[in-house]
Design a protein around this motif. Structure first.
Motif, PDB file in Angstrom:
ATOM      1  N   ILE A 188      37.561  39.410  44.688  1.00 24.38           N
ATOM      2  CA  ILE A 188      38.639  40.042  43.925  1.00 24.38           C
ATOM      3  C   ILE A 188      38.572  39.636  42.457  1.00 24.38           C
ATOM      4  CG2 ILE A 188      41.151  40.219  43.641  1.00 24.38           C
ATOM      5  CD1 ILE A 188      41.413  40.006  46.667  1.00 24.38           C
ATOM      6  N   GLU A 189      38.180  38.407  42.191  1.00 24.02           N
ATOM      7  CA  GLU A 189      38.041  37.973  40.794  1.00 24.02           C
ATOM      8  C   GLU A 189      37.094  38.878  40.012  1.00 24.02           C
ATOM      9  OE1 GLU A 189      36.952  33.831  41.152  1.00 24.02           O
ATOM     10  OE2 GLU A 189      38.933  33.196  40.406  1.00 24.02           O
ATOM     11  N   ILE A 192      38.963  42.046  38.652  1.00 16.37           N
ATOM     12  CA  ILE A 192      40.068  41.908  37.707  1.00 16.37           C
ATOM     13  C   ILE A 192      39.751  42.508  36.329  1.00 16.37           C
ATOM     14  CG2 ILE A 192      41.529  40.255  36.467  1.00 16.37           C
ATOM     15  CD1 ILE A 192      42.274  40.608  39.430  1.00 16.37           C
ATOM     16  N   LEU A 202      46.404  45.506  40.794  1.00 20.08           N
ATOM     17  CA  LEU A 202      45.975  45.408  42.181  1.00 20.08           C
ATOM     18  C   LEU A 202      47.076  44.724  42.978  1.00 20.08           C
ATOM     19  CD1 LEU A 202      42.288  44.238  41.570  1.00 20.08           C
ATOM     20  CD2 LEU A 202      43.188  46.576  41.744  1.00 20.08           C
ATOM     21  N   LEU A 204      47.701  43.034  46.489  1.00 24.83           N
ATOM     22  CA  LEU A 204      47.158  42.547  47.758  1.00 24.83           C
ATOM     23  C   LEU A 204      48.229  42.675  48.837  1.00 24.83           C
ATOM     24  CD1 LEU A 204      44.590  41.247  48.988  1.00 24.83           C
ATOM     25  CD2 LEU A 204      45.679  39.021  48.594  1.00 24.83           C
ATOM     26  N   VAL A 221      46.412  35.188  45.814  1.00 26.76           N
ATOM     27  CA  VAL A 221      47.017  35.629  44.550  1.00 26.76           C
ATOM     28  C   VAL A 221      47.195  34.453  43.587  1.00 26.76           C
ATOM     29  CG1 VAL A 221      49.099  36.630  43.518  1.00 26.76           C
ATOM     30  CG2 VAL A 221      48.122  37.648  45.585  1.00 26.76           C
ATOM     31  N   TRP A 228      47.076  40.981  36.736  1.00 22.38           N
ATOM     32  CA  TRP A 228      46.498  42.218  37.285  1.00 22.38           C
ATOM     33  C   TRP A 228      46.269  42.129  38.783  1.00 22.38           C
ATOM     34  CZ3 TRP A 228      47.155  46.153  34.278  1.00 22.38           C
ATOM     35  CH2 TRP A 228      47.339  45.911  32.913  1.00 22.38           C
ATOM     36  N   LEU A 229      46.629  40.995  39.387  1.00 19.39           N
ATOM     37  CA  LEU A 229      46.657  40.884  40.847  1.00 19.39           C
ATOM     38  C   LEU A 229      48.045  40.425  41.257  1.00 19.39           C
ATOM     39  CD1 LEU A 229      45.279  40.971  43.632  1.00 19.39           C
ATOM     40  CD2 LEU A 229      44.759  38.533  43.322  1.00 19.39           C
ATOM     41  N   GLN A 230      48.776  41.313  41.918  1.00 17.34           N
ATOM     42  CA  GLN A 230      50.104  41.006  42.425  1.00 17.34           C
ATOM     43  C   GLN A 230      50.119  41.329  43.922  1.00 17.34           C
ATOM     44  OE1 GLN A 230      52.701  39.651  40.089  1.00 17.34           O
ATOM     45  NE2 GLN A 230      50.686  39.300  39.196  1.00 17.34           N
TER      46      GLN A 230
END
Length: 319
Positions: A188-189, A192, A202, A204, A221, A228-230
């Motif tokens: 996932i990194e 981003i 994004l 999750l 998370v 940008w990752l929630q």
């Protein structure tokens, strides 16, 4: 003749003025009745999945029909399920965007499928590339948030078996959960920078696999620690401690997916207390979309409007 015309205009003007004064009085009375009261509500969307649910080929519920049904039922927005779309060609994407805008709907979410729980680095990298492509599709559609999955170990025979075991499956032989989390975090990194470039958050989801629990979702998370990752919080994917786990995820939630089960669920039925759910998210000042995911056996044409009414009532409050 001219005098008669002048008199008619003058009398008409006086009558209209009197009506205006009377109307103003009624309006003032109504305003007085509602003085000091303010109504707040979350916008309510619906997933295109609600009209299909993998019941037959995706052609049975084309996105175009889902847009029109959602608009007719009174939703504020619609969430697209990627695998339900007929094409990924830009001309098709722009056609859908134009149709939704004309129907008065936001395209407010994008549900995609991917998984990173593979020992083979090549498989994980392939899923990273697929996710980056999906982010770019969301950008072309003007969608602000996209659902992510962690993926599963794949040790269940099929999805029905996974559901029979309440989403729990054994770790792949020769590996550990810690390894799985590292694979997911590393994958996932890599996504981003594209999410930030495209302006797509994004989310999750607590969607089985390593995301089966709030603890698992938050582990990923928090490790990545990016705006940008929630989280996409699905109300129907916790089979135990559901309110406790929703409360844990609420501060980082960017989209709520609200499951409903009219007619009995396809795999299971949960009795969800939506006023209680709404209160959990109110405490963290969540003002974003709630997306209905109908997952029952009743006809969607009757069950989805009932779902809208139930969710809208729960997420409307007087302040």
């Amino acid at each position: 003749m001219k005098n008669n015309r002048r008199n008619f205009i003058r009398n008409s003007a006086l009558a209209l003025a009197g009506a205006g004064i009377a109307g103003s009085g009624v309006q003032a009375q109504n305003q007085k009745k509602t003085a000091g009261k303010k109504i707040e509500r979350n916008p309510i969307g619906v997933s295109s999945y609600s009209f299909w649910q993998f019941n037959g080929p995706k052609e049975n519920a084309p996105i175009e029909d889902c847009i029109e049904k959602a608009a007719q039922m009174g939703f504020d927005g619609i969430e697209f399920l990627l695998v339900q779309m007929q094409s990924e060609e830009n001309s098709y994407l722009q056609k859908l965007k134009r149709q939704a805008f004309h129907a008065g709907l936001d395209i407010m979410g994008f549900s995609t499928h991917q998984g990173y729980v593979f020992p083979e680095k090549e498989k994980r990298q392939s899923e990273v590339e697929k996710t980056i492509h999906q982010i770019e599709l969301a950008y072309k559609l003007g969608i602000p948030t996209m659902r992510l999955n962690t993926g599963r170990w794949g040790t269940s025979g099929n999805f029905d078996e996974l559901m029979d075991n309440k989403g729990i499956e054994p770790v792949l032989e020769g590996h550990t959960e810690d390894e799985g989390f590292k694979w997911v975090i590393d994958a996932i990194e890599q996504c981003i920078p594209t999410a930030e470039k495209c302006g797509v958050v994004l989310g999750l989801e607590n969607h089985w696999g390593l995301g089966r629990t709030a603890e698992g979702v938050l582990r990923i998370v928090n490790a990545i620690d990016s705006p940008w990752l929630q989280i996409t919080s699905d109300t129907g994917n916790f089979l135990e401690r559901q309110y406790e786990q929703l409360e844990m995820m609420a501060p980082k939630t960017f989209l709520i997916q609200a499951k409903t089960y009219f007619g009995g669920g396809k795999w299971y039925t949960l009795d969800i207390d939506y006023p209680r759910v709404a209160e959990i998210f109110k405490k963290v000042n969540y003002r974003g979309y709630v997306s209905v995911e109908f997952e029952g056996e009743e006809d969607p044409m009757t069950a989805v409007p009932k779902s809208l009414e139930m969710i809208r009532d729960a997420f409307t409050r007087e302040v």
